[in-house]
Design a protein around this motif. Structure first.
Motif, PDB file in Angstrom:
ATOM      1  N   GLY A 131       0.979  -1.060   0.095  1.00  0.00           N
ATOM      2  CA  GLY A 131      -0.370   0.111  -0.096  1.00  0.00           C
ATOM      3  C   GLY A 131       0.723   1.439  -0.089  1.00  0.00           C
ATOM      4  N   GLU A 132       2.185   0.784   0.388  1.00  0.00           N
ATOM      5  CA  GLU A 132       2.618   2.439  -0.173  1.00  0.00           C
ATOM      6  C   GLU A 132       3.562   2.610  -1.744  1.00  0.00           C
ATOM      7  OE1 GLU A 132       5.250   3.609   3.855  1.00  0.00           O
ATOM      8  OE2 GLU A 132       4.531   0.879   3.883  1.00  0.00           O
ATOM      9  N   GLU A 133       3.372   3.900  -2.297  1.00  0.00           N
ATOM     10  CA  GLU A 133       4.432   4.462  -3.150  1.00  0.00           C
ATOM     11  C   GLU A 133       5.447   4.615  -3.135  1.00  0.00           C
ATOM     12  OE1 GLU A 133       5.985   5.097  -5.977  1.00  0.00           O
ATOM     13  OE2 GLU A 133       3.090   4.798  -6.482  1.00  0.00           O
ATOM     14  N   THR A 134       6.509   4.091  -3.334  1.00  0.00           N
ATOM     15  CA  THR A 134       7.702   4.168  -3.119  1.00  0.00           C
ATOM     16  C   THR A 134       8.766   4.638  -3.812  1.00  0.00           C
ATOM     17  OG1 THR A 134       8.540   1.913  -4.373  1.00  0.00           O
ATOM     18  CG2 THR A 134       8.089   1.239  -2.372  1.00  0.00           C
ATOM     19  N   SER A 135       8.562   5.719  -4.524  1.00  0.00           N
ATOM     20  CA  SER A 135       9.405   6.295  -5.676  1.00  0.00           C
ATOM     21  C   SER A 135       9.430   7.826  -4.953  1.00  0.00           C
ATOM     22  CB  SER A 135       8.302   6.380  -7.295  1.00  0.00           C
ATOM     23  OG  SER A 135       7.269   6.634  -6.827  1.00  0.00           O
ATOM     24  N   PRO A 136       8.411   8.242  -4.055  1.00  0.00           N
ATOM     25  CA  PRO A 136       9.069   9.368  -3.286  1.00  0.00           C
ATOM     26  C   PRO A 136       9.635   9.745  -2.254  1.00  0.00           C
ATOM     27  CG  PRO A 136       6.660   9.042  -3.212  1.00  0.00           C
ATOM     28  CD  PRO A 136       7.350   7.710  -3.647  1.00  0.00           C
ATOM     29  N   MET A 137       9.976   7.720  -1.592  1.00  0.00           N
ATOM     30  CA  MET A 137      11.109   7.790  -0.317  1.00  0.00           C
ATOM     31  C   MET A 137      12.185   8.064  -0.383  1.00  0.00           C
ATOM     32  SD  MET A 137       9.202   4.195   0.881  1.00  0.00           S
ATOM     33  CE  MET A 137       7.824   4.210   1.175  1.00  0.00           C
ATOM     34  N   SER A 138      12.412   8.605   0.650  1.00  0.00           N
ATOM     35  CA  SER A 138      14.366   8.735   0.863  1.00  0.00           C
ATOM     36  C   SER A 138      14.979   7.991   0.816  1.00  0.00           C
ATOM     37  CB  SER A 138      14.266   9.882   1.608  1.00  0.00           C
ATOM     38  OG  SER A 138      14.513   8.653   2.965  1.00  0.00           O
ATOM     39  N   GLU A 139      16.167   7.248   0.830  1.00  0.00           N
ATOM     40  CA  GLU A 139      17.556   6.477   0.506  1.00  0.00           C
ATOM     41  C   GLU A 139      17.080   5.308   1.872  1.00  0.00           C
ATOM     42  OE1 GLU A 139      18.797   3.111   0.129  1.00  0.00           O
ATOM     43  OE2 GLU A 139      17.963   4.252  -1.450  1.00  0.00           O
ATOM     44  N   LYS A 140      16.355   6.873   3.158  1.00  0.00           N
ATOM     45  CA  LYS A 140      16.463   5.731   4.669  1.00  0.00           C
ATOM     46  C   LYS A 140      15.506   5.495   4.690  1.00  0.00           C
ATOM     47  CE  LYS A 140      17.296   7.585   9.250  1.00  0.00           C
ATOM     48  NZ  LYS A 140      17.285   8.565  10.146  1.00  0.00           N
ATOM     49  N   GLN A 141      13.981   6.431   4.038  1.00  0.00           N
ATOM     50  CA  GLN A 141      12.595   5.124   3.854  1.00  0.00           C
ATOM     51  C   GLN A 141      12.442   4.480   3.818  1.00  0.00           C
ATOM     52  OE1 GLN A 141      10.754   8.984   2.789  1.00  0.00           O
ATOM     53  NE2 GLN A 141       9.916   9.072   4.340  1.00  0.00           N
ATOM     54  N   ARG A 142      13.153   3.981   2.345  1.00  0.00           N
ATOM     55  CA  ARG A 142      13.316   2.277   1.330  1.00  0.00           C
ATOM     56  C   ARG A 142      14.188   1.451   2.237  1.00  0.00           C
ATOM     57  NH1 ARG A 142      13.157   3.301  -4.288  1.00  0.00           N
ATOM     58  NH2 ARG A 142      15.090   2.447  -4.587  1.00  0.00           N
ATOM     59  N   ALA A 143      15.119   2.026   3.194  1.00  0.00           N
ATOM     60  CA  ALA A 143      16.213   0.837   3.843  1.00  0.00           C
ATOM     61  C   ALA A 143      15.049   0.376   4.697  1.00  0.00           C
ATOM     62  CB  ALA A 143      17.268   1.591   4.118  1.00  0.00           C
ATOM     63  N   ALA A 144      14.571   1.252   5.285  1.00  0.00           N
ATOM     64  CA  ALA A 144      13.389   0.650   6.722  1.00  0.00           C
ATOM     65  C   ALA A 144      12.502  -0.043   5.724  1.00  0.00           C
ATOM     66  CB  ALA A 144      12.853   2.307   7.505  1.00  0.00           C
ATOM     67  N   LEU A 145      12.197   0.413   4.899  1.00  0.00           N
ATOM     68  CA  LEU A 145      10.526  -0.552   4.821  1.00  0.00           C
ATOM     69  C   LEU A 145      11.145  -2.013   3.941  1.00  0.00           C
ATOM     70  CD1 LEU A 145       7.305  -0.740   3.645  1.00  0.00           C
ATOM     71  CD2 LEU A 145       8.426   0.632   1.143  1.00  0.00           C
ATOM     72  N   ARG A 146      12.974  -1.592   3.219  1.00  0.00           N
ATOM     73  CA  ARG A 146      13.580  -2.996   2.988  1.00  0.00           C
ATOM     74  C   ARG A 146      13.535  -4.317   3.722  1.00  0.00           C
ATOM     75  NH1 ARG A 146      17.317  -0.784  -0.352  1.00  0.00           N
ATOM     76  NH2 ARG A 146      18.960  -0.319   1.621  1.00  0.00           N
ATOM     77  N   TRP A 147      14.366  -3.235   4.734  1.00  0.00           N
ATOM     78  CA  TRP A 147      14.474  -4.500   6.469  1.00  0.00           C
ATOM     79  C   TRP A 147      12.828  -5.134   7.148  1.00  0.00           C
ATOM     80  CZ3 TRP A 147      18.221  -6.747   6.374  1.00  0.00           C
ATOM     81  CH2 TRP A 147      19.324  -6.558   4.995  1.00  0.00           C
ATOM     82  N   GLY A 148      12.317  -3.581   7.173  1.00  0.00           N
ATOM     83  CA  GLY A 148      10.912  -4.080   7.475  1.00  0.00           C
ATOM     84  C   GLY A 148      10.121  -5.289   7.222  1.00  0.00           C
ATOM     85  N   LYS A 149      10.248  -5.026   5.873  1.00  0.00           N
ATOM     86  CA  LYS A 149       9.050  -6.159   5.487  1.00  0.00           C
ATOM     87  C   LYS A 149       9.309  -7.347   4.121  1.00  0.00           C
ATOM     88  CE  LYS A 149       5.507  -2.527   5.334  1.00  0.00           C
ATOM     89  NZ  LYS A 149       4.550  -2.115   5.501  1.00  0.00           N
ATOM     90  N   ILE A 150      10.252  -6.985   4.051  1.00  0.00           N
ATOM     91  CA  ILE A 150      11.334  -7.719   2.913  1.00  0.00           C
ATOM     92  C   ILE A 150      12.328  -8.764   3.186  1.00  0.00           C
ATOM     93  CG2 ILE A 150      12.202  -7.272   0.315  1.00  0.00           C
ATOM     94  CD1 ILE A 150      10.864  -4.556   0.216  1.00  0.00           C
ATOM     95  N   GLY A 151      11.819 -10.088   2.559  1.00  0.00           N
ATOM     96  CA  GLY A 151      13.580 -11.092   2.994  1.00  0.00           C
ATOM     97  C   GLY A 151      13.680 -11.088   0.880  1.00  0.00           C
ATOM     98  N   TYR A 152      15.087 -11.264   0.787  1.00  0.00           N
ATOM     99  CA  TYR A 152      15.633 -11.422  -0.170  1.00  0.00           C
ATOM    100  C   TYR A 152      16.244 -12.505  -0.558  1.00  0.00           C
ATOM    101  CZ  TYR A 152      16.727  -8.969  -4.687  1.00  0.00           C
ATOM    102  OH  TYR A 152      16.474  -8.804  -6.459  1.00  0.00           O
ATOM    103  N   VAL A 153      16.528 -13.164  -1.929  1.00  0.00           N
ATOM    104  CA  VAL A 153      17.273 -14.234  -2.097  1.00  0.00           C
ATOM    105  C   VAL A 153      18.319 -14.099  -3.139  1.00  0.00           C
ATOM    106  CG1 VAL A 153      17.940 -16.515  -2.142  1.00  0.00           C
ATOM    107  CG2 VAL A 153      15.795 -16.513  -0.336  1.00  0.00           C
ATOM    108  N   PHE A 154      19.467 -13.682  -2.708  1.00  0.00           N
ATOM    109  CA  PHE A 154      19.921 -12.529  -4.887  1.00  0.00           C
ATOM    110  C   PHE A 154      20.500 -14.405  -5.040  1.00  0.00           C
ATOM    111  CE2 PHE A 154      20.596  -9.976  -1.006  1.00  0.00           C
ATOM    112  CZ  PHE A 154      19.831  -9.230  -2.278  1.00  0.00           C
TER     113      PHE A 154
END
Ligand code: ATP
Ligand code: MG
Length: 223
Positions: A66-89
């Motif tokens: 539900g959150e639009e990610t394009s206007p986010m700052s790098e800090k907000q993007r990082a918080a969302l990444r670590w809060g909600k997303i798991g990444y298997v490279f």
């Protein structure tokens, strides 16, 4: 959970632009097990890197939970990444000189998890991937299948709502592939939304939603 709208990703300089992702739109609902398939070079990893907030689109928008990610700052993007997303490279990116436990602890440190909770989570996620017995082993000593399971453990340590897995079975034999696919299915049943990149059509069949890319564009989107 994921809404991509008219996503474009270009690489290169003005006189030599290559469009790796070309006007891609789709949505993945909460709780889905979705697969992204397509030939090598079709833009799968590029697209997943943008969804995982590792890379920015050239144009278009991505909504996550539900959150639009394009206007986010790098800090907000990082918080969302670590809060909600798991990444298997696609390539493991494990710290080879660290133990399995230390590799997972890094993800927990970045998300700000306190020490006692870190200990609990390390055991919990290693148990889930069947690697608890290798907790103190160096990452460099693991087999390919074990490394991949270690990466999945690291990706789920923060209990993400969304798990992005880029070819998690790419270099594995059929037995290890089966284990990993079973694990992803189990995580999905427990409520995690899963987006899997695979070149294996049999693996893709486990998904209830299959998106096919060709030359950077979606050519089919089937549930
Ligand atoms: N940083 C970059 N700079 C320039 N071109 C890039 C970059 N990243 C990806 N590309 C190009 O974009 C295209 C798509 O690459 P991508 O890694 O997304 O493909 P893929 O579908 O994941 O392929 P594979 O199945 O082999 O992993 C390729 O032609 C690749 O060379
Ligand atoms: Mg790739």
């Amino acid at each position: 959970m994921i809404i991509c709208q008219n996503l474009i990703k270009e690489f290169g300089t003005a006189d030599n632009i290559f469009r790796a992702v070309n006007d891609v739109s789709f949505r993945i609902e909460k709780g889905e097990f979705a697969a992204l398939i397509g030939a090598s070079g079709s833009g799968k990893s590029t697209l997943m890197n943008m969804i995982g907030l590792i890379d920015m689109p050239t144009k278009g928008s991505i909504l996550l939970d539900g959150e639009e990610t394009s206007p986010m700052s790098e800090k907000q993007r990082a918080a969302l990444r670590w809060g909600k997303i798991g990444y298997v490279f696609q390539s493991f990116y494990l710290e080879e000189a660290y133990t399995v436990s230390q590799n997972i602890e890094m993800a927990l440190l970045i998300s700000g998890t306190e020490a006692p909770e870190r200990k609990k989570r390390i055991d919990e996620c290693l148990e889930q991937v069947g690697l608890l017995h290798k907790k103190e082993a160096l990452a460099s000593s693991l087999s390919g299948g074990e490394k991949q399971r270690c990466c999945i453990a690291r990706a789920i340590a923060n209990r993400p709502k969304l798990l992005l897995a880029d070819e998690p079975c790419g270099n594995l034999d059929s037995e290890n592939t089966e284990k990993i696919m079973e694990l992803l299915t189990q995580l999905n049943r427990q409520g995690t939304t899963v987006l899997l990149i695979t070149h294996d059509l049999e693996d893709a069949k486990r998904a209830s939603h299959i998106i096919t890319l060709k030359d950077g564009s979606v050519i089919s989107d089937e549930k």
